[in-house]
Design a protein around this motif. Structure first.
Motif, mmCIF file in Angstrom:
data_model
loop_
_atom_site.group_PDB
_atom_site.id
_atom_site.type_symbol
_atom_site.label_atom_id
_atom_site.label_comp_id
_atom_site.label_asym_id
_atom_site.label_seq_id
_atom_site.Cartn_x
_atom_site.Cartn_y
_atom_site.Cartn_z
ATOM 1 N N GLN A 256 17.277 -10.794 19.228
ATOM 2 C CA GLN A 256 17.887 -9.743 20.047
ATOM 3 C C GLN A 256 17.978 -8.415 19.295
ATOM 4 N N ILE A 257 18.168 -8.465 17.988
ATOM 5 C CA ILE A 257 18.362 -7.252 17.193
ATOM 6 C C ILE A 257 17.251 -7.153 16.156
ATOM 7 N N THR A 258 16.579 -5.996 16.144
ATOM 8 C CA THR A 258 15.504 -5.738 15.195
ATOM 9 C C THR A 258 15.855 -4.520 14.364
ATOM 10 N N ILE A 259 15.682 -4.634 13.058
ATOM 11 C CA ILE A 259 15.935 -3.516 12.147
ATOM 12 C C ILE A 259 14.607 -2.822 11.866
ATOM 13 N N VAL A 260 14.579 -1.506 12.028
ATOM 14 C CA VAL A 260 13.390 -0.703 11.752
ATOM 15 C C VAL A 260 13.735 0.254 10.627
ATOM 16 N N ARG A 261 13.014 0.129 9.526
ATOM 17 C CA ARG A 261 13.287 0.995 8.372
ATOM 18 C C ARG A 261 12.715 2.380 8.655
ATOM 19 N N GLY A 262 13.539 3.420 8.464
ATOM 20 C CA GLY A 262 13.097 4.789 8.679
ATOM 21 C C GLY A 262 14.241 5.767 8.488
ATOM 22 N N ASN A 263 13.890 7.041 8.552
ATOM 23 C CA ASN A 263 14.863 8.104 8.341
ATOM 24 C C ASN A 263 14.818 9.045 9.542
ATOM 25 N N ILE A 264 15.959 9.352 10.086
ATOM 26 C CA ILE A 264 16.063 10.187 11.288
ATOM 27 C C ILE A 264 15.495 11.592 11.068
ATOM 28 N N ILE A 265 15.426 12.049 9.835
ATOM 29 C CA ILE A 265 14.890 13.395 9.585
ATOM 30 C C ILE A 265 13.373 13.391 9.369
ATOM 31 N N ASN A 266 12.748 12.219 9.409
ATOM 32 C CA ASN A 266 11.308 12.101 9.254
ATOM 33 C C ASN A 266 10.677 11.965 10.645
ATOM 34 N N LYS A 267 9.909 12.967 11.036
ATOM 35 C CA LYS A 267 9.325 13.004 12.383
ATOM 36 C C LYS A 267 8.494 11.758 12.676
ATOM 37 N N ASP B 16 8.738 8.722 11.367
ATOM 38 C CA ASP B 16 9.633 7.571 11.517
ATOM 39 C C ASP B 16 10.262 7.542 12.907
ATOM 40 N N VAL B 17 10.694 8.706 13.379
ATOM 41 C CA VAL B 17 11.332 8.785 14.705
ATOM 42 C C VAL B 17 10.326 8.494 15.809
ATOM 43 N N GLU B 18 9.118 9.045 15.693
ATOM 44 C CA GLU B 18 8.085 8.795 16.710
ATOM 45 C C GLU B 18 7.741 7.311 16.773
ATOM 46 N N ASN B 19 7.596 6.672 15.619
ATOM 47 C CA ASN B 19 7.307 5.232 15.578
ATOM 48 C C ASN B 19 8.457 4.426 16.184
ATOM 49 N N PHE B 20 9.674 4.824 15.879
ATOM 50 C CA PHE B 20 10.856 4.137 16.394
ATOM 51 C C PHE B 20 10.915 4.224 17.916
ATOM 52 N N VAL B 21 10.672 5.400 18.452
ATOM 53 C CA VAL B 21 10.698 5.581 19.902
ATOM 54 C C VAL B 21 9.615 4.720 20.556
ATOM 55 N N THR B 22 8.434 4.695 19.966
ATOM 56 C CA THR B 22 7.349 3.871 20.497
ATOM 57 C C THR B 22 7.730 2.391 20.498
ATOM 58 N N LEU B 23 8.341 1.912 19.439
ATOM 59 C CA LEU B 23 8.746 0.513 19.347
ATOM 60 C C LEU B 23 9.861 0.161 20.327
ATOM 61 N N THR B 24 10.676 1.124 20.673
ATOM 62 C CA THR B 24 11.842 0.869 21.514
ATOM 63 C C THR B 24 11.473 0.785 22.997
ATOM 64 N N ARG B 25 10.365 1.338 23.366
ATOM 65 C CA ARG B 25 9.964 1.324 24.795
ATOM 66 C C ARG B 25 9.770 -0.043 25.319
#
Length: 72
Positions: A50-61, A63-72
């Motif tokens: 149910q819960i997935t941890i994604v390593r990244g930094n909110i100030i890294n563009k 990292d954020v783009e990859n995170f958004v793609t994974l969350t869809r």
């Protein structure tokens, strides 16, 4: 489980409470965090997978783009 939801800063003070509430509501949660070791304790709030941890930094563009793609 219901919809996917992404949370940045899930291992912080407010994030932990938010993750707990979302997990109880059966959301599938992805958490963006800099420190995986600190965030992995959040997995106990949900069921397996149910819960997935994604390593990244909110100030890294990227990292954020990859995170958004994974969350869809």
């Amino acid at each position: 489980m219901n919809k996917n939801i992404g949370v940045a800063g899930g291992s912080g003070f407010l994030g932990k409470s938010l993750i707990s509430m979302l997990a109880k509501s059966k959301y599938k949660i992805k958490i963006l965090c800099r420190n995986y070791d600190q965030a992995k304790s959040l997995k106990i709030f949900g069921e397996p997978g149910q819960i997935t941890i994604v390593r990244g930094n909110i100030i890294n563009k990227n990292d954020v783009e990859n995170f958004v793609t994974l969350t869809r």
